[in-house]
Design an enzyme around this catalytic site. Sequence first.
Site, mmCIF file in Angstrom:
data_model
loop_
_atom_site.group_PDB
_atom_site.id
_atom_site.type_symbol
_atom_site.label_atom_id
_atom_site.label_comp_id
_atom_site.label_asym_id
_atom_site.label_seq_id
_atom_site.Cartn_x
_atom_site.Cartn_y
_atom_site.Cartn_z
ATOM 1 N N CYS A 1 38.200 55.793 40.825
ATOM 2 C CA CYS A 1 39.206 54.525 40.889
ATOM 3 C C CYS A 1 39.691 54.180 39.580
ATOM 4 N N CYS B 1 27.624 55.176 44.003
ATOM 5 C CA CYS B 1 29.160 55.845 43.165
ATOM 6 C C CYS B 1 28.563 57.239 42.416
ATOM 7 N N CYS C 1 45.620 43.460 36.684
ATOM 8 C CA CYS C 1 45.489 43.926 37.905
ATOM 9 C C CYS C 1 46.731 43.472 38.853
ATOM 10 N N CYS D 1 42.748 51.220 43.988
ATOM 11 C CA CYS D 1 41.545 51.568 43.850
ATOM 12 C C CYS D 1 40.632 51.939 44.941
ATOM 13 N N CYS E 1 47.383 45.011 45.985
ATOM 14 C CA CYS E 1 47.365 46.495 45.781
ATOM 15 C C CYS E 1 45.826 46.995 46.242
ATOM 16 N N CYS F 1 43.914 53.567 38.851
ATOM 17 C CA CYS F 1 44.767 52.238 38.916
ATOM 18 C C CYS F 1 45.954 52.127 38.019
ATOM 19 N N ASP G 1 35.492 32.996 49.710
ATOM 20 C CA ASP G 1 36.461 33.236 48.764
ATOM 21 C C ASP G 1 36.655 32.211 47.644
ATOM 22 N N CYS H 1 30.906 59.655 40.391
ATOM 23 C CA CYS H 1 32.091 59.427 40.643
ATOM 24 C C CYS H 1 32.748 58.057 39.642
HETATM 25 C C1 B12 Z 1 39.036 36.128 41.287
HETATM 26 C C2 B12 Z 1 39.087 37.320 42.222
HETATM 27 C C3 B12 Z 1 40.022 38.303 42.141
HETATM 28 C C4 B12 Z 1 40.732 38.442 40.962
HETATM 29 C C5 B12 Z 1 39.660 39.148 39.961
HETATM 30 C C6 B12 Z 1 39.040 40.395 40.414
HETATM 31 C C7 B12 Z 1 37.743 40.683 39.763
HETATM 32 N N1 B12 Z 1 37.253 41.922 40.048
HETATM 33 O O1 B12 Z 1 37.015 39.823 39.174
HETATM 34 C C8 B12 Z 1 41.994 39.326 41.456
HETATM 35 C C9 B12 Z 1 43.208 38.367 41.649
HETATM 36 C C10 B12 Z 1 42.484 40.489 40.230
HETATM 37 C C11 B12 Z 1 41.296 39.820 42.554
HETATM 38 C C12 B12 Z 1 42.095 41.199 43.357
HETATM 39 C C13 B12 Z 1 41.699 41.549 44.458
HETATM 40 N N2 B12 Z 1 40.806 41.166 45.280
HETATM 41 CO CO1 B12 Z 1 39.516 39.212 44.777
HETATM 42 N N3 B12 Z 1 38.473 38.067 44.669
HETATM 43 C C14 B12 Z 1 38.248 37.159 43.601
HETATM 44 C C15 B12 Z 1 37.127 36.165 43.852
HETATM 45 C C16 B12 Z 1 37.726 34.775 44.137
HETATM 46 C C17 B12 Z 1 36.149 36.262 42.545
HETATM 47 C C18 B12 Z 1 35.648 37.514 41.886
HETATM 48 C C19 B12 Z 1 34.763 37.130 40.706
HETATM 49 O O2 B12 Z 1 33.858 36.220 40.778
HETATM 50 N N4 B12 Z 1 35.312 37.547 39.661
HETATM 51 C C20 B12 Z 1 34.442 37.317 38.430
HETATM 52 C C21 B12 Z 1 33.929 38.715 37.862
HETATM 53 C C22 B12 Z 1 32.973 38.459 36.664
HETATM 54 O O3 B12 Z 1 33.055 39.168 39.167
HETATM 55 P P1 B12 Z 1 32.704 40.865 39.594
HETATM 56 O O4 B12 Z 1 34.290 41.346 39.491
HETATM 57 O O5 B12 Z 1 32.165 40.673 40.650
HETATM 58 O O6 B12 Z 1 31.936 41.601 38.218
HETATM 59 C C23 B12 Z 1 30.692 41.680 38.405
HETATM 60 C C24 B12 Z 1 30.353 43.046 38.012
HETATM 61 O O7 B12 Z 1 31.459 43.288 36.803
HETATM 62 C C25 B12 Z 1 29.021 42.926 37.599
HETATM 63 N N5 B12 Z 1 28.257 44.161 36.988
HETATM 64 C C26 B12 Z 1 28.702 44.043 35.519
HETATM 65 N N6 B12 Z 1 28.084 45.355 35.147
HETATM 66 C C27 B12 Z 1 27.466 46.076 36.105
HETATM 67 C C28 B12 Z 1 27.068 47.118 36.130
HETATM 68 C C29 B12 Z 1 26.428 47.510 37.326
HETATM 69 C C30 B12 Z 1 25.796 48.704 37.463
HETATM 70 C C31 B12 Z 1 26.629 46.802 38.750
HETATM 71 C C32 B12 Z 1 26.217 47.163 39.985
HETATM 72 C C33 B12 Z 1 27.653 45.415 38.625
HETATM 73 C C34 B12 Z 1 27.734 45.324 37.398
HETATM 74 O O8 B12 Z 1 28.666 41.709 36.947
HETATM 75 C C35 B12 Z 1 29.882 40.686 37.339
HETATM 76 C C36 B12 Z 1 29.256 39.403 38.086
HETATM 77 O O9 B12 Z 1 28.607 39.699 39.017
HETATM 78 C C37 B12 Z 1 36.450 37.014 44.998
HETATM 79 C C38 B12 Z 1 35.652 36.024 45.998
HETATM 80 C C39 B12 Z 1 34.262 35.414 45.338
HETATM 81 N N7 B12 Z 1 34.163 34.231 45.454
HETATM 82 O O10 B12 Z 1 33.615 36.145 44.836
HETATM 83 C C40 B12 Z 1 37.448 37.726 45.704
HETATM 84 C C41 B12 Z 1 37.270 39.177 46.386
HETATM 85 C C42 B12 Z 1 36.292 39.990 45.259
HETATM 86 N N8 B12 Z 1 38.683 39.685 46.287
HETATM 87 C C43 B12 Z 1 38.803 40.377 47.511
HETATM 88 C C44 B12 Z 1 39.718 41.430 47.649
HETATM 89 C C45 B12 Z 1 40.109 42.110 49.098
HETATM 90 C C46 B12 Z 1 40.569 41.622 46.567
HETATM 91 C C47 B12 Z 1 41.787 42.838 46.541
HETATM 92 C C48 B12 Z 1 41.272 44.199 47.105
HETATM 93 C C49 B12 Z 1 42.928 42.435 47.197
HETATM 94 C C50 B12 Z 1 44.196 43.353 47.133
HETATM 95 N N9 B12 Z 1 44.171 44.246 47.903
HETATM 96 O O11 B12 Z 1 45.029 43.103 46.587
HETATM 97 C C51 B12 Z 1 41.811 42.873 45.081
HETATM 98 C C52 B12 Z 1 40.968 44.165 44.291
HETATM 99 C C53 B12 Z 1 41.080 44.107 42.697
HETATM 100 C C54 B12 Z 1 39.633 44.716 42.238
HETATM 101 N N10 B12 Z 1 39.529 45.790 41.896
HETATM 102 O O12 B12 Z 1 38.746 43.809 42.047
HETATM 103 C C55 B12 Z 1 37.550 40.474 48.230
HETATM 104 C C56 B12 Z 1 36.643 41.837 48.299
HETATM 105 C C57 B12 Z 1 35.856 42.135 49.465
HETATM 106 C C58 B12 Z 1 35.226 43.431 49.189
HETATM 107 N N11 B12 Z 1 34.863 44.399 50.013
HETATM 108 O O13 B12 Z 1 34.840 43.793 48.035
HETATM 109 C C59 B12 Z 1 36.706 39.138 47.729
HETATM 110 C C60 B12 Z 1 35.146 39.122 47.857
HETATM 111 C C61 B12 Z 1 37.444 37.947 48.655
HETATM 112 C C62 B12 Z 1 36.553 37.932 49.971
HETATM 113 N N12 B12 Z 1 35.838 36.682 50.111
HETATM 114 O O14 B12 Z 1 36.478 38.804 50.626
HETATM 115 N N13 B12 Z 1 40.203 39.065 43.146
HETATM 116 S S1 SF4 Z 2 36.207 55.500 43.707
HETATM 117 FE FE1 SF4 Z 2 35.133 54.080 42.339
HETATM 118 S S2 SF4 Z 2 34.253 52.666 43.628
HETATM 119 FE FE2 SF4 Z 2 34.658 54.514 44.811
HETATM 120 S S3 SF4 Z 2 32.724 55.908 44.614
HETATM 121 FE FE3 SF4 Z 2 34.256 56.581 42.999
HETATM 122 S S4 SF4 Z 2 33.626 55.450 41.177
HETATM 123 FE FE4 SF4 Z 2 32.653 54.222 43.287
HETATM 124 S S1 SF4 Z 3 43.874 46.205 42.976
HETATM 125 FE FE1 SF4 Z 3 45.401 47.787 42.007
HETATM 126 S S2 SF4 Z 3 45.722 47.049 40.066
HETATM 127 FE FE2 SF4 Z 3 43.934 46.116 40.578
HETATM 128 S S3 SF4 Z 3 42.296 47.236 39.938
HETATM 129 FE FE3 SF4 Z 3 42.527 48.158 41.858
HETATM 130 S S4 SF4 Z 3 44.303 49.721 41.553
HETATM 131 FE FE4 SF4 Z 3 44.301 48.517 39.830
#
Ligand code: B12
Ligand code: SF4
Ligand code: SF4
Length: 377
Positions: free
Chosen positions: A194, A188, A214, A244, A241, A198, A134, A191
């Site tokens: 999600c 996906c 978020c 999604c 939360c 949100c 993480d 679909c």
């Molecule tokens: C910062 C962070 C958050 C932030 C920002 C989330 C985000 N989406 O960036 C906040 C606080 C909001 C958050 C919330 C949550 N988090 Co969080 N978070 C992190 C953390 C530390 C970094 C994520 C990150 O690098 N973000 C930067 C963005 C740019 O990265 P990204 O979202 O992966 O974006 C990629 C895609 O957009 C992709 N992309 C772009 N275009 C396209 C197109 C295609 C076709 C594809 C395939 C991909 C793609 O490129 C980007 C870069 O790789 C990770 C742990 C880690 N070190 O990775 C945990 C992590 C993602 N979190 C986790 C969890 C559990 C959550 C929550 C579910 C917690 C909760 N229940 O409240 C929520 C879910 C929210 C959500 N829908 O993302 C878990 C997820 C486990 C899993 N099975 O996926 C992680 C992996 C922690 C862990 N070690 O387990 N989190």
């Molecule tokens: S709900 Fe979102 S993450 Fe799940 S299958 Fe549909 S598009 Fe993909």
């Molecule tokens: S964790 Fe909740 S607020 Fe964050 S992206 Fe998912 S549905 Fe939206």
Amino acid sequence: MFNTNTKKNILSLAQQHGFALCAFTQPQVDALNQAALDRWVDARMYGDMDYMGEEVRTHRRKNPATMLDDIQTVISLGMPYSPPNHENARPQQGIIASYARGDDYHELMKKKLKALARDLDVLLGQHGQRVYVDTAPVLEHALAAKGGLAWQGKHSLSINRKYGSWFFLAELFTTANIEPDSEATLHCGTCTDCIPACPTGAIVSPYIVDARLCISYLTIEFKGFIPENLRKPMGNRIFGCDDCQTICPWNGKVEIPEVDFLKPREDTFLPELAKLLALDDEGFRQMFRKSAIKRSKRAGLLRNVCIAMGNSGDTDFVPQLLDVLNDDEPLIRGHAVWALKQLANNDDKVRQHIQVLKDNEQNTDVLAEIASFERII
Ligand code: B12
Ligand code: SF4
Ligand code: SF4
């Protein structure tokens, strides 16, 4: 290069330590993910999580090989946790996201990763290893997808066919040269469920989450006054939360982990808001010892509780909200004013209390909440 048999042995060791999912890949992130990370950072979608915006850390995320000298392989690991069961929540109860209901996963998984690393030294001979869960600058989803452990869904989380998205990710970086697995394919399809599910519109486009919107960020990471337009959509979600993920069809029929190392605690299942708002510092420390919830600190959690009370429509909360207008924490006083505005802005007694608070208040954010309360009457 270590191949199939050794990989089977590693998989079996990983499973013994609770990592039901395990995949091998090379320490590289492709151009699509690198560019998407840059765009996310440039748009400041990380909000106040400054560690996500630092240039050095962004460089490391894009180049995992910078994390360990002579690195050859990334072992991605997944530890499943129990899916949520809070669908029948009453408005007087608070919803805590499923991932946070047991012990803090960071501490538990770090211990298990270190134990796995010791076993790998025995299996493969002493070699260089680093373990991450993480918080390190590691693009966990991208590496997990590259090794085929999971694919990234449009909500940005990693999804696996067996466990859906209800698992944590971790990595073991190693100098052992292990045959890589093939990349995950996306499932996906058409679909997009999600995205409209949100409550705050945080999934701004497929795969992209603006953390500033978020609820997970707002209730846990963000330490300030929550933007007023986002308070109502938060409902009674007081820590994290799951929306999604609960809507996602891949989470419909998931395997429940055989051993849940992060077993949910009884008292984190829909706690009564009234009980939480009554917690003092010591009560908070005791209730959330070793829990991920301590991250929000008492001020953050009670801020979220005030918002949930304001959204409950239940005027029985009014006396307790009036009490916390005397709390030492401006964050709690300010959000209590907002909750009172939702529940009882026409009540003379409430107005008198707000006037007394105004006469003595020094904090500008709380004064702004009072001004907003007064605008409505
Ligand atoms: C910062 C962070 C958050 C932030 C920002 C989330 C985000 N989406 O960036 C906040 C606080 C909001 C958050 C919330 C949550 N988090 Co969080 N978070 C992190 C953390 C530390 C970094 C994520 C990150 O690098 N973000 C930067 C963005 C740019 O990265 P990204 O979202 O992966 O974006 C990629 C895609 O957009 C992709 N992309 C772009 N275009 C396209 C197109 C295609 C076709 C594809 C395939 C991909 C793609 O490129 C980007 C870069 O790789 C990770 C742990 C880690 N070190 O990775 C945990 C992590 C993602 N979190 C986790 C969890 C559990 C959550 C929550 C579910 C917690 C909760 N229940 O409240 C929520 C879910 C929210 C959500 N829908 O993302 C878990 C997820 C486990 C899993 N099975 O996926 C992680 C992996 C922690 C862990 N070690 O387990 N989190
Ligand atoms: S709900 Fe979102 S993450 Fe799940 S299958 Fe549909 S598009 Fe993909
Ligand atoms: S964790 Fe909740 S607020 Fe964050 S992206 Fe998912 S549905 Fe939206």
